[in-house]
Design an enzyme around this catalytic site. Structure first.
Site, PDB file in Angstrom:
ATOM      1  CG  ASP A   1      17.099  11.784   0.712  1.00 55.73           C
ATOM      2  OD1 ASP A   1      17.998  10.967   0.457  1.00 55.73           O
ATOM      3  OD2 ASP A   1      15.893  11.544   0.568  1.00 55.73           O
TER       4      ASP A   1
ATOM      5  CG  HIS B   1      17.172   7.843   1.602  1.00 55.12           C
ATOM      6  ND1 HIS B   1      16.405   8.533   0.691  1.00 55.12           N
ATOM      7  CD2 HIS B   1      16.970   6.530   1.334  1.00 55.12           C
ATOM      8  CE1 HIS B   1      15.778   7.676  -0.111  1.00 55.12           C
ATOM      9  NE2 HIS B   1      16.101   6.456   0.276  1.00 55.12           N
TER      10      HIS B   1
ATOM     11  CB  SER C   1      13.461   4.928  -0.766  1.00 52.82           C
ATOM     12  OG  SER C   1      14.402   5.226  -1.762  1.00 52.82           O
TER      13      SER C   1
END
Length: 250
Positions: free
Chosen positions: A192, A223, A91
């Site tokens: 996600d 995610h 991320s």
């Protein structure tokens, strides 16, 4: 108890793992252990402001602080004698890892896992998730609902300012993605819930000069792909990618 960086010292080739926004290196521990077993040295630094019981500590740092943390991580490894380094991030960590390549730091390869590399705000649930995280942490710390509600406007103000800074960072990077020439690994979770999964495909198409773009789609993962249902597949894919690198210059 504050959560710290981890450093698994093993083989001569080193891997830096950067964790996600509002998270800690625990995101990366299973991947780190898997790579350590494959004879890599693995370092996962803790971003400034993270790993404490106070969510506001995160908001007191800036994206450029985290870029600096990544550069210090590379410096730390080089001072320990590791000259061959690859860097990956989950991320936000992937945004920072990519910035390291763009800044021409001495790394052989890079990679992103579910990273918001394009149109940071578009289709992103980062803001809502962070606000929920703050409420949860404050409840755990014994704050009343009224006290929490009184704190929130200031948290929202600082959060929006920080998210705009992250967005500005990714925007400044977007036009330069074609300059990356090192091998690059992209992992994206099909389920996600934090960012639009299509971003990974658009990002892949921008990496026109990368020596290799190794793209992996994990249809059933959410995610946090490093700790999710496909974590073993991801570990294997990262390991295979690293094995293909031109370590030792040949």
């Amino acid at each position: 108890m504050a959560i710290k960086s981890f450093f698994f010292e093993n083989g001569p080739q080193a891997v830096v793992l950067m964790h996600a926004y509002s998270s800690t290196p625990n995101d990366m521990r299973m991947l780190g252990r898997a790579l350590e077993k494959e004879n890599y040295t693995v370092y996962a630094p803790l971003f400034r402001g993270h790993g404490t019981t106070e969510p506001e500590d995160i908001l007191a740092a800036s994206p450029m602080d985290w870029v600096e943390d990544a550069k210090e991580a590379i410096q730390f490894l080089r001072e320990k004698g590791y000259q061959e380094i690859a860097i990956f991030g989950l991320s936000l960590g992937g945004v920072i890892a990519t910035k390291i390549l763009l800044d021409k730091e001495p790394v052989l390869a890079g990679g992103t896992f579910c990273s918001p590399m394009i149109d940071f705000h578009k289709g992103s649930n980062v803001r809502e998730e962070f606000l929920t995280f703050v409420r949860t942490m404050k409840k755990k710390a014994g704050y009343s609902e009224i006290e929490i509600n009184n704190l929130m406007p200031e948290v929202v103000r600082k959060l929006d300012s920080q998210l705009n800074e992250i967005s500005a960072l990714t925007q400044s990077m977007e036009t330069h993605y074609s300059e990356i020439n090192q091998p690059f690994f992209i992992a994206q979770a099909g389920q996600d819930e934090m960012i639009d999964p299509q971003v990974a495909i658009a990002f892949k198409e921008r990496l026109t000069q990368a020596a290799v773009v190794d793209f992996h789609w994990y249809e059933n993962s959410k995610h946090a792909v490093t700790v999710g249902v496909d974590r073993k597949a991801l570990q294997e894919d990262v390991s295979n990618f690293l094995k293909q690198l031109d370590w030792n210059g040949g």
